[in-house]
Design a protein around this motif. Structure first.
Motif, PDB file in Angstrom:
ATOM      1  N   GLN A  51       0.822  -1.195   0.000  1.00  0.00           N
ATOM      2  CA  GLN A  51       0.000   0.000   0.000  1.00  0.00           C
ATOM      3  C   GLN A  51       0.865   1.259   0.000  1.00  0.00           C
ATOM      4  N   THR A  54       2.388   1.918  -3.454  1.00  0.00           N
ATOM      5  CA  THR A  54       1.506   2.573  -4.435  1.00  0.00           C
ATOM      6  C   THR A  54       1.330   4.052  -4.093  1.00  0.00           C
ATOM      7  N   HIS A  65      -3.493   7.904  -9.152  1.00  0.00           N
ATOM      8  CA  HIS A  65      -3.796   6.479  -9.222  1.00  0.00           C
ATOM      9  C   HIS A  65      -2.512   5.653  -9.308  1.00  0.00           C
ATOM     10  N   LYS A  67      -1.234   1.228  -8.544  1.00  0.00           N
ATOM     11  CA  LYS A  67      -1.696  -0.106  -8.157  1.00  0.00           C
ATOM     12  C   LYS A  67      -0.522  -1.074  -8.104  1.00  0.00           C
ATOM     13  N   LEU A  69       0.000  -5.041  -8.534  1.00  0.00           N
ATOM     14  CA  LEU A  69      -0.678  -6.227  -9.052  1.00  0.00           C
ATOM     15  C   LEU A  69       0.125  -7.477  -8.717  1.00  0.00           C
ATOM     16  N   VAL A  80      -5.512  -6.976  -7.895  1.00  0.00           N
ATOM     17  CA  VAL A  80      -5.076  -5.687  -7.371  1.00  0.00           C
ATOM     18  C   VAL A  80      -4.876  -5.848  -5.859  1.00  0.00           C
ATOM     19  N   GLY A  83      -3.517  -0.293  -3.721  1.00  0.00           N
ATOM     20  CA  GLY A  83      -3.682   0.793  -4.668  1.00  0.00           C
ATOM     21  C   GLY A  83      -4.229   2.054  -4.040  1.00  0.00           C
ATOM     22  N   TRP A  86      -8.574   4.365  -6.495  1.00  0.00           N
ATOM     23  CA  TRP A  86      -9.576   3.508  -7.112  1.00  0.00           C
ATOM     24  C   TRP A  86     -10.870   3.493  -6.295  1.00  0.00           C
ATOM     25  N   VAL A  91      -9.508  -2.733  -4.675  1.00  0.00           N
ATOM     26  CA  VAL A  91      -8.328  -3.315  -4.033  1.00  0.00           C
ATOM     27  C   VAL A  91      -8.705  -4.612  -3.315  1.00  0.00           C
ATOM     28  N   ASN A 141       3.931   0.952 -16.371  1.00  0.00           N
ATOM     29  CA  ASN A 141       3.979  -0.311 -15.636  1.00  0.00           C
ATOM     30  C   ASN A 141       5.390  -0.878 -15.655  1.00  0.00           C
TER      31      ASN A 141
END
Length: 399
Positions: A51, A54, A65, A67, A69, A80, A83, A86, A91, A141
């Motif tokens: 957490q 992110t 935003h 996340k 993954l 997810v 994050g 969102w 999450v 990403n």
């Protein structure tokens, strides 16, 4: 986790030509990376780690935003795990495809950072539904990998703003590298805990089988004793049965302590005396007074066997015609690092012709041998009336 100047968020320079603005932006990112590295070393929660990753990575790229993954091999999808930005319920529940046609899947499969600044015009990948539902137009990403094992993907997304650059990808990759190390530590700790739990199960199974095996041996000796005609053989088999049961009781109490290396002698000896009392003392009383001292398990086993032999002998022979007291004590000896164990009764005493220095009975031989194993010399004293057994021996405490 909070960082210094929490409200100051890195602002990408509006004009990349101004090196001072660009340098300030990059320095702020380095501060965020350093703060996250400190946090990653301190936390023991995987959820908190992901957490914070992110939150901080989104701050570093000035986006709302982000996340984390995690790849699910059984589903060939991402979940997810953590994050920011969102909608509620995303999450911990939402899934994203992990194939080469999704930006996160491509980063995961190839190990290369993926920058998508115009998702609505993207022809390389399809835009995941999760991003479309939140109006995401640009995304970046990077792979989260633990050596050869790939954990998942760290992504930062935005519905607006400036283009992501290779420098942004380098920042996020550095973030993922810190995350790799932290996740690796967490997984190693989890595997060690699982290995310990497995070892405990094996120990329980072994202890259970040892206890059952000793019970079978004791039962066989009892059957032979009942079938025997000769009184001497009956007594010998009865003594053998009792000694096997003693070993079983000592083993059981040591196993229940859950400490494989050391034993609290006060608790241990009190427990053995309680076992005697529970089995019935035939109108005799047994008292235990032991100082709290911890010794290595191997020595505790010998002490337990010796104590059982001494108390059993006192119960059998000290008061043949009535009731009486038997006392067990464990204290610190006058010699440094030595302990003194005493078993005393006020009964008929030892036979006058008995040579304690050269015992002939099996019980006395066993007591003498166990005393030598403890590193002491047994002393039999006249308690006037009764008998007192005294043994000083070096305590083997764990250091």
């Amino acid at each position: 986790m909070t960082t210094e100047n929490e409200n100051s968020r890195p602002v990408p320079p509006k004009n990349r030509g101004y090196e001072t603005e660009r340098l300030s932006y990059l320095l702020r990112q380095q501060e965020i990376l350093a703060a996250f590295g400190t946090f990653a070393l301190q936390t023991h929660s995987m959820e908190e780690l992901l957490q914070e990753a992110t939150r901080a990575s989104a701050e570093g790229l000035r986006c709302d935003h982000a996340k984390a993954l995690e790849y699910l091999p059984s589903e060939e999808q991402f979940i997810v795990r953590a994050g920011v930005g969102w909608k509620e319920g995303i999450v911990g529940h939402a899934r994203i495809a992990a194939d080469l046609e999704s930006p996160a899947g491509y980063a995961f499969k190839t190990g290369k950072p993926v920058i998508s600044n115009h998702l609505e015009q993207e022809r390389r990948f399809r835009t995941p539904r999760l991003l479309m539902e939140h109006g995401i137009r640009r995304a970046i990403n990077v792979l989260i990998a633990l050596d050869e094992d790939r954990f998942g993907v760290l992504g930062v997304d935005s519905p607006e703003g400036e283009r992501f650059t290779e420098a942004d990808a380098a920042f996020l990759k550095g973030f993922a590298n810190l995350l790799n190390l932290a996740i690796g530590r967490h997984l190693t700790e989890a595997r060690l805990k699982e290995a310990l739990r497995h070892q405990e199960v094996l120990n329980d199974e072994i202890s259970h089988r040892v206890k059952n095996s000793l019970a079978i041996v004791a039962s066989l000796l009892r059957m032979q004793r009942l079938a025997a005609v000769d009184p001497g053989l009956q007594n010998a088999l009865s003594d053998a049965q009792r000694r096997v049961e003693t070993i079983a009781n000592v083993h059981d109490r040591l196993w229940r302590s859950r400490d494989e290396r050391t034993v609290d002698l006060a608790e241990f000896l009190n427990g053995l005396c309680e076992q005697f009392c529970a089995e019935g003392l035939d109108a005799k009383t047994l008292k235990c007074d032991a100082v709290p001292v911890t010794v290595v398990t191997e020595q505790a086993v010998t002490i337990g066997l010796l104590t059982n032999e001494l108390i059993t002998n006192a119960l059998k022979y000290a008061y043949p015609n009535g009731t009486g007291d038997i006392s067990l004590s464990l204290a610190r000896s006058e010699q440094p690092t030595y302990l003194r164990i005493m078993v005393c009764d006020h009964g008929v005493g030892l036979p006058r012709d008995m040579d304690t220095g050269a015992p002939t009975s099996l019980g006395m031989k066993l007591i003498s041998r166990l005393a030598r194993e403890l590193g002491g010399r047994p002393e039999w004293q006249n308690a006037q009336p009764g008998t007192r057994f005294v043994l000083d021996f070096p305590a083997r405490e764990l250091r």
